[in-house]
Design a protein around this motif. Structure first.
Motif, PDB file in Angstrom:
ATOM      1  N   ILE A 488      52.906 -99.467  -9.158  1.00 10.11           N
ATOM      2  CA  ILE A 488      54.117 -98.671  -8.994  1.00 10.11           C
ATOM      3  C   ILE A 488      53.663 -97.309  -8.465  1.00 10.11           C
ATOM      4  CG2 ILE A 488      56.199 -97.771 -10.101  1.00 10.11           C
ATOM      5  CD1 ILE A 488      56.003-100.784 -10.311  1.00 10.11           C
ATOM      6  N   VAL A 489      53.789 -97.081  -7.152  1.00  9.87           N
ATOM      7  CA  VAL A 489      53.206 -95.888  -6.549  1.00  9.87           C
ATOM      8  C   VAL A 489      54.218 -94.753  -6.385  1.00  9.87           C
ATOM      9  CG1 VAL A 489      51.458 -97.256  -5.362  1.00  9.87           C
ATOM     10  CG2 VAL A 489      53.583 -96.732  -4.187  1.00  9.87           C
ATOM     11  N   ASP A 490      55.491 -95.039  -6.569  1.00  9.39           N
ATOM     12  CA  ASP A 490      56.527 -93.999  -6.568  1.00  9.39           C
ATOM     13  C   ASP A 490      57.204 -93.988  -7.924  1.00  9.39           C
ATOM     14  OD1 ASP A 490      56.165 -93.170  -3.907  1.00  9.39           O
ATOM     15  OD2 ASP A 490      57.389 -94.822  -3.172  1.00  9.39           O
ATOM     16  N   GLU A 491      57.661 -92.829  -8.345  1.00  7.67           N
ATOM     17  CA  GLU A 491      58.334 -92.747  -9.635  1.00  7.67           C
ATOM     18  C   GLU A 491      59.536 -93.673  -9.653  1.00  7.67           C
ATOM     19  OE1 GLU A 491      59.371 -88.752 -10.407  1.00  7.67           O
ATOM     20  OE2 GLU A 491      57.301 -88.058 -10.609  1.00  7.67           O
ATOM     21  N   PRO A 492      59.650 -94.543 -10.653  1.00 10.89           N
ATOM     22  CA  PRO A 492      60.799 -95.459 -10.700  1.00 10.89           C
ATOM     23  C   PRO A 492      62.097 -94.691 -10.817  1.00 10.89           C
ATOM     24  CG  PRO A 492      59.592 -95.457 -12.783  1.00 10.89           C
ATOM     25  CD  PRO A 492      58.765 -94.670 -11.819  1.00 10.89           C
ATOM     26  N   ARG A 493      63.117 -95.197 -10.108  1.00 12.26           N
ATOM     27  CA  ARG A 493      64.421 -94.522 -10.141  1.00 12.26           C
ATOM     28  C   ARG A 493      65.025 -94.553 -11.539  1.00 12.26           C
ATOM     29  NH1 ARG A 493      64.486 -97.421  -5.163  1.00 12.26           N
ATOM     30  NH2 ARG A 493      64.626 -96.029  -3.351  1.00 12.26           N
ATOM     31  N   ASN A 494      64.770 -95.628 -12.251  1.00 18.01           N
ATOM     32  CA  ASN A 494      65.231 -95.768 -13.628  1.00 18.01           C
ATOM     33  C   ASN A 494      64.410 -96.876 -14.272  1.00 18.01           C
ATOM     34  OD1 ASN A 494      66.651 -98.349 -12.957  1.00 18.01           O
ATOM     35  ND2 ASN A 494      67.980 -96.934 -11.808  1.00 18.01           N
ATOM     36  N   MET A 495      64.569 -97.048 -15.566  1.00 19.22           N
ATOM     37  CA  MET A 495      63.756 -98.022 -16.293  1.00 19.22           C
ATOM     38  C   MET A 495      64.164 -99.457 -15.982  1.00 19.22           C
ATOM     39  SD  MET A 495      61.291 -96.641 -17.850  1.00 19.22           S
ATOM     40  CE  MET A 495      61.177 -95.604 -16.380  1.00 19.22           C
ATOM     41  N   ILE A 496      65.392 -99.656 -15.547  1.00 11.36           N
ATOM     42  CA  ILE A 496      65.815-100.987 -15.137  1.00 11.36           C
ATOM     43  C   ILE A 496      65.014-101.426 -13.919  1.00 11.36           C
ATOM     44  CG2 ILE A 496      67.747-102.300 -14.182  1.00 11.36           C
ATOM     45  CD1 ILE A 496      69.572-100.565 -15.927  1.00 11.36           C
ATOM     46  N   ASP A 497      64.908-100.536 -12.954  1.00 16.69           N
ATOM     47  CA  ASP A 497      64.129-100.818 -11.760  1.00 16.69           C
ATOM     48  C   ASP A 497      62.670-101.058 -12.126  1.00 16.69           C
ATOM     49  OD1 ASP A 497      64.061-101.141  -8.957  1.00 16.69           O
ATOM     50  OD2 ASP A 497      63.181 -99.157  -8.723  1.00 16.69           O
ATOM     51  N   PHE A 498      62.149-100.274 -13.061  1.00 18.43           N
ATOM     52  CA  PHE A 498      60.761-100.439 -13.486  1.00 18.43           C
ATOM     53  C   PHE A 498      60.532-101.807 -14.126  1.00 18.43           C
ATOM     54  CE2 PHE A 498      57.427-100.279 -16.665  1.00 18.43           C
ATOM     55  CZ  PHE A 498      56.366 -99.757 -15.947  1.00 18.43           C
ATOM     56  N   LEU A 499      61.443-102.218 -14.998  1.00 20.85           N
ATOM     57  CA  LEU A 499      61.299-103.511 -15.671  1.00 20.85           C
ATOM     58  C   LEU A 499      61.226-104.658 -14.672  1.00 20.85           C
ATOM     59  CD1 LEU A 499      63.677-103.236 -18.760  1.00 20.85           C
ATOM     60  CD2 LEU A 499      61.237-103.740 -18.826  1.00 20.85           C
ATOM     61  N   HIS A 500      62.080-104.617 -13.663  1.00 20.83           N
ATOM     62  CA  HIS A 500      62.089-105.699 -12.675  1.00 20.83           C
ATOM     63  C   HIS A 500      60.825-105.691 -11.835  1.00 20.83           C
ATOM     64  CE1 HIS A 500      66.051-107.527 -13.196  1.00 20.83           C
ATOM     65  NE2 HIS A 500      66.518-106.326 -13.451  1.00 20.83           N
ATOM     66  N   ARG A 501      60.356-104.523 -11.430  1.00 19.40           N
ATOM     67  CA  ARG A 501      59.152-104.454 -10.610  1.00 19.40           C
ATOM     68  C   ARG A 501      57.925-104.881 -11.404  1.00 19.40           C
ATOM     69  NH1 ARG A 501      59.642 -99.040  -6.744  1.00 19.40           N
ATOM     70  NH2 ARG A 501      61.705 -99.518  -5.898  1.00 19.40           N
ATOM     71  N   ALA A 502      57.779-104.326 -12.591  1.00 20.03           N
ATOM     72  CA  ALA A 502      56.620-104.665 -13.414  1.00 20.03           C
ATOM     73  C   ALA A 502      56.617-106.137 -13.786  1.00 20.03           C
ATOM     74  CB  ALA A 502      56.612-103.802 -14.674  1.00 20.03           C
ATOM     75  N   GLY A 503      57.798-106.720 -13.938  1.00 20.10           N
ATOM     76  CA  GLY A 503      57.905-108.105 -14.372  1.00 20.10           C
ATOM     77  C   GLY A 503      57.509-109.140 -13.346  1.00 20.10           C
ATOM     78  N   ARG A 504      57.064-108.731 -12.152  1.00 17.61           N
ATOM     79  CA  ARG A 504      56.567-109.715 -11.178  1.00 17.61           C
ATOM     80  C   ARG A 504      55.175-110.205 -11.564  1.00 17.61           C
ATOM     81  NH1 ARG A 504      60.666-111.553 -10.591  1.00 17.61           N
ATOM     82  NH2 ARG A 504      61.418-109.920 -11.979  1.00 17.61           N
ATOM     83  N   ALA A 505      54.511-109.542 -12.486  1.00 17.47           N
ATOM     84  CA  ALA A 505      53.233-110.014 -13.028  1.00 17.47           C
ATOM     85  C   ALA A 505      53.423-110.278 -14.521  1.00 17.47           C
ATOM     86  CB  ALA A 505      52.127-108.985 -12.804  1.00 17.47           C
ATOM     87  N   GLY A 506      52.454-110.960 -15.132  1.00 14.47           N
ATOM     88  CA  GLY A 506      52.556-111.270 -16.552  1.00 14.47           C
ATOM     89  C   GLY A 506      53.689-112.208 -16.870  1.00 14.47           C
ATOM     90  N   ARG A 507      53.984-113.134 -15.952  1.00 14.52           N
ATOM     91  CA  ARG A 507      55.121-114.036 -16.107  1.00 14.52           C
ATOM     92  C   ARG A 507      54.719-115.304 -16.846  1.00 14.52           C
ATOM     93  NH1 ARG A 507      59.321-112.733 -13.086  1.00 14.52           N
ATOM     94  NH2 ARG A 507      60.096-114.854 -12.876  1.00 14.52           N
ATOM     95  N   ALA A 508      55.629-115.788 -17.674  1.00 16.65           N
ATOM     96  CA  ALA A 508      55.481-117.092 -18.331  1.00 16.65           C
ATOM     97  C   ALA A 508      54.154-117.211 -19.054  1.00 16.65           C
ATOM     98  CB  ALA A 508      55.630-118.209 -17.306  1.00 16.65           C
ATOM     99  N   GLY A 509      53.754-116.163 -19.745  1.00 17.53           N
ATOM    100  CA  GLY A 509      52.539-116.217 -20.534  1.00 17.53           C
ATOM    101  C   GLY A 509      51.263-115.872 -19.783  1.00 17.53           C
ATOM    102  N   GLU A 510      51.347-115.650 -18.471  1.00 12.44           N
ATOM    103  CA  GLU A 510      50.164-115.268 -17.702  1.00 12.44           C
ATOM    104  C   GLU A 510      49.809-113.802 -17.988  1.00 12.44           C
ATOM    105  OE1 GLU A 510      48.383-117.175 -15.776  1.00 12.44           O
ATOM    106  OE2 GLU A 510      49.653-118.944 -15.515  1.00 12.44           O
ATOM    107  N   LYS A 511      48.518-113.483 -17.927  1.00 14.57           N
ATOM    108  CA  LYS A 511      48.092-112.110 -18.118  1.00 14.57           C
ATOM    109  C   LYS A 511      48.306-111.306 -16.846  1.00 14.57           C
ATOM    110  CE  LYS A 511      44.608-113.019 -21.669  1.00 14.57           C
ATOM    111  NZ  LYS A 511      43.185-112.871 -22.063  1.00 14.57           N
TER     112      LYS A 511
END
Length: 541
Positions: A488-511
């Protein structure tokens, strides 16, 4: 059904167990016959769960089971008697709405992977399906139609369905589906002869390009191709996007069109769209307003979302007070398997800071060779999110010059290919499930017996190991387990946006790991510290 179950086993492996949101869905959306009880009326559900928890499976299994069971039982296509209307080539029984064409294609492909034994026809409205040769003796209007079909509008193609094949499920964006229902060009301004003449006079001496070269194109409108009278299920995936103030009008217009086609019109006005912001995450326990004018749609409605922002919560309270809300206990939290790291800008070239962190990721991978790995090299793929398309292009060019091959993708990028997800090859999860459709079956849950089967070069100078994008790819897409780092190289506009972006990794039990860049020390660090505090509250315990 045994047929659906066998396909599910092929996709997830023999030892898969349901996630909390999947268990809730199976309990409340299915009964012994796999049907919604007509005596109790149409149902409305919200499935809310953290990213990577398998929400697609949670709604696809009940919907597909019900459609097939109704077909086998000879259940009437509608509980109502919709008024007779013009015949359409497509008359689906279920619609799945998604915010992007990429997600639409992934969902359609995954649905097909569950139907190799139990036969239902799934059609993706975001896929090219046109003739490869032009029709003989085409009129000018037909030539315009063919031009549209080959070049697409908003990244898509005109969809021509072959006759004789009934369609059960159609997947697409709300705007694309509205075009299929009303005809392409339905939202273009209708001009009088005087207005048309004035516009042509204004264009004299101005260079024409693309569609502007086609005289009279603005007045052209294609015939509708899809009817809505048989629709019994509507799924709104990523509802926090499709019901936010920017997209709500289109989504609600389509839902109103379905209701009208089924003989039960609902009140809808574009001026009634709520305009509340969605910067905050509201409490999960919200109380419906007793004076709400509830929307009673003549079909089963399922909303899914990884977050419940204030705009969505307010909309549901006002319009769907009776909707059953099924929520995961870890909603509004990051997955437990996702670590968070904060990187301080050095004060010099920020692009160089990002490059150094990428190379550090690969150095760590090299030191772990033989312990972990994906594909044939073990190098992690890195997904980088920026706030602006210009930043995407700038960073992509810089890394390319530094010998790091990458895919820089925004809504206007040339690399965003038409009619397929091939521009995401090597980054989306791909399952080896035997004989499958050409795009592969895309599942949401991981299984130890299954792995990403994409073969890539081990050299990041020749094969892209980095994808740079905006929020375009932050919603719903199931990325490959080889993406173990999200930047995440730019400040997230809000925490909702952050949750969705961060959630592209660590999915379904993966590290996975989300790396947040910012100025952590000295003057001007207040914003970064505030982001860190808010992100800390999202960590699952």
């Amino acid at each position: 059904m045994p047929g659906i179950l066998s396909c599910l086993t092929d996709v997830l492996g023999p030892n898969a167990s349901p996630t909390p949101i999947q268990a809730l869905s199976m309990k409340w959306l299915l009964n012994e016959s796999g049907q919604v009880n007509p005596a109790s009326g149409w149902k409305q559900f919200l499935l809310a769960s953290e990213t990577g928890s398998g929400k697609s499976i949670a709604y696809l299994l009940p919907v597909l089971q019900n459609l097939k069971q109704s077909e086998l039982d000879g259940t009437p296509a509608s509980l109502l008697s919709p008024p007779p209307g013009p015949k359409r080539a497509l008359n689906p029984r279920a619609l799945i709405l998604a915010p992007t064409h990429e997600l639409s294609r992934q969902l359609a492909s995954f649905a097909k992977s569950l139907l190799h034994v139990v036969k239902l026809r799934v059609l993706c409205a975001s896929r090219a399906n046109v003739k490869s040769t032009k029709e003989r003796d085409a009129t000018a209007r037909q030539m315009v139609s063919q031009f549209d079909a080959s070049t697409g509008t908003n990244g898509e193609f005109e969809l021509k369905e072959r006759s004789g094949f009934p369609v059960d499920v159609v997947v697409g964006t709300p705007m694309k589906l509205l075009e299929m229902v009303r005809g392409r060009g339905w939202d273009r301004k209708e001009m009088s002869a005087e207005e048309d003449h004035a516009e042509e006079a204004e264009q004299v001496g101005k260079p024409r390009r693309g569609r502007d070269k086609m005289v009279g194109f603005g007045k052209w409108r294609s015939p509708p191709e899809m009817g809505l009278a048989n629709v019994e299920w509507v799924v709104v995936d990523e509802a926090d996007v499709l019901f936010d103030p920017d997209f709500q009008e289109t989504t609600r217009q389509l839902l109103a069109d379905i209701s009208e086609a089924r003989g039960h019109p609902v009140e809808f006005s574009a001026t009634s769209i709520l305009s509340q912001g969605q910067a905050a995450l509201p409490p999960l326990a919200t109380k419906p307003s007793p004076t709400s004018a509830a929307l009673e749609y003549p079909f089963n409605l399922i909303l899914t979302s990884a977050t419940i922002p204030s705009a969505l919560a307010n909309y549901l309270d006002a319009n769907h007070p009776k909707m059953m809300r099924l929520a995961s206990p870890r909603l509004h939290h990051l997955p437990k398997t996702l670590q968070t790291e904060y990187v301080n800008w050095t004060g010099g070239n920020k692009l160089a800071d990002i490059e150094r962190r990428i190379r550090r990721v690969w150095a760590e991978d090299a030191s772990m060779a033989g312990v972990r790995g994906t594909g044939d090299d073990g190098l992690s793929k890195v997904l980088i999110f920026c706030n602006k398309s210009s930043k995407v292009d700038e960073l992509g060019s810089y890394l390319e010059e530094r010998g790091i091959k990458n895919i820089a993708l925004s809504s206007t990028s040339d690399q965003r290919k038409r009619g397929s997800n091939h521009h995401l090859d090597g980054f989306l999860r791909v399952r080896d499930t035997g004989s499958r459709d050409s795009d592969g079956a895309l599942a949401e849950q991981a299984s130890p017996s299954l792995s990403d089967n994409t073969t890539i070069s081990s050299d990041p100078k020749s094969s892209p190991h980095v994808m740079i994008t905006t929020s375009l790819l932050s919603r719903g897409l199931d990325f490959s387990p080889s993406i173990r780092h999200v930047f995440i190289v730019d400040e997230p506009r809000n925490m909702i946006d952050f949750l969705h972006r961060a959630g592209r990794a660590g999915r379904a039990g993966e590290k996975g790991k989300v790396v947040v860049f910012g100025k952590m020390k000295g003057r001007g660090s207040a914003k970064a510290k505030d982001v860190r505090r808010k992100v800390g509250s999202l960590v699952a315990h």
